[in-house]
Write a protein that holds these residues in place. Sequence first.
Motif, short mmCIF file in Angstrom:
data_model
loop_
_atom_site.label_atom_id
_atom_site.label_comp_id
_atom_site.label_asym_id
_atom_site.label_seq_id
_atom_site.Cartn_x
_atom_site.Cartn_y
_atom_site.Cartn_z
N ASP A 91 12.08 2.76 -3.93
CA ASP A 91 10.66 3.10 -3.80
C ASP A 91 9.82 1.86 -3.53
OD1 ASP A 91 11.13 5.77 -4.22
OD2 ASP A 91 10.57 5.76 -6.34
N GLU A 92 10.11 0.78 -4.26
CA GLU A 92 9.35 -0.46 -4.10
C GLU A 92 9.52 -1.03 -2.69
OE1 GLU A 92 6.94 -3.76 -5.00
OE2 GLU A 92 7.20 -1.84 -6.06
N ARG A 98 10.51 0.56 -0.03
CA ARG A 98 9.97 1.51 0.95
C ARG A 98 8.46 1.33 1.11
NH1 ARG A 98 11.41 5.68 -1.60
NH2 ARG A 98 13.47 6.03 -0.63
N GLU A 99 7.77 1.20 -0.01
CA GLU A 99 6.32 1.05 0.06
C GLU A 99 5.92 -0.29 0.70
OE1 GLU A 99 3.96 3.25 -0.43
OE2 GLU A 99 5.63 4.64 -0.71
N ARG A 100 6.73 -1.31 0.49
CA ARG A 100 6.44 -2.60 1.12
C ARG A 100 6.58 -2.52 2.64
NH1 ARG A 100 8.74 -7.44 -2.85
NH2 ARG A 100 7.72 -6.68 -4.75
N TYR A 160 6.21 0.42 4.37
CA TYR A 160 5.12 1.28 4.83
C TYR A 160 3.78 0.54 4.86
CZ TYR A 160 8.02 5.51 4.44
OH TYR A 160 8.99 6.47 4.60
N SER A 161 3.58 -0.35 3.91
CA SER A 161 2.30 -1.06 3.84
C SER A 161 2.20 -2.19 4.87
CB SER A 161 2.10 -1.65 2.44
OG SER A 161 3.01 -2.71 2.20
N ARG A 172 -3.53 5.40 6.52
CA ARG A 172 -3.16 6.07 5.27
C ARG A 172 -3.69 7.50 5.23
NH1 ARG A 172 -4.44 0.89 3.38
NH2 ARG A 172 -6.53 1.54 2.74
N ARG A 222 5.68 9.30 8.21
CA ARG A 222 5.33 7.96 7.74
C ARG A 222 5.96 6.88 8.63
NH1 ARG A 222 5.12 7.17 1.34
NH2 ARG A 222 3.67 5.58 2.10
#
Length: 226
Positions: free
Chosen positions: A19-20, A22-24, A26-27, A134, A160
Amino acid sequence: MQEQVTWRSRVRLVDEVADELRERIYSGEYALGTKLRQETLAEELQVSRTPLREAMRVLESEGLLHSEPGRGVRVVSADITKLLRAYRLREVIDGLACRLAAECPDAERRASLSERIDHQEIALDPWDPGAYTRENVAFHIAIMEIADNEYVLAQARTVRMTSQVFTPVALLDFQRARTAVDQHYGIAEAITRGDGDAAERAGRAHIRTTIKRISDTSRPPAETDD
């Protein structure tokens, strides 16, 4: 300097690490093509190599990471061909999601899409591409959630991927975002009134606009006589 990450549970550590990371991605913290070094990440995230490797395999299966023998693991890179393939899938998925959302018996949930568009309008004035991206993703995933079909919702990662990870390739700008939001109004209106046929047409047409733009961008300029 990265802030220290506090893990919630050691039982599902692989999921949390995935999750961590993945979000990095995506961001945009990890840009397209960025090489991810396991030893650096393990130290930074304060985890051992084993859950980190497993988490990276999860992201590779999702298409976010790519590994090659001798070259390590990198965030995926995008080219026009890959982007077009992804959006051609989205034309089908988004169209179906819009139809199913319009068929949702909960009129209040259908009408809630207008709130998501309000957030997009805020991101347009003043123009904030990060916030718009977003909210754009949130709008499309909200449609998938209203559609209430787990197989459709499983494609949220494709939304996404195209809208967040590959955005630099698509060359997002204000005018294109303005056009997209105007099309979102049409999609939301059809879903709100429960018109499945119109909602699917609007959803497909919306994605075809992007497909055409990408295709036009990749086409070499026409030769002219001097």
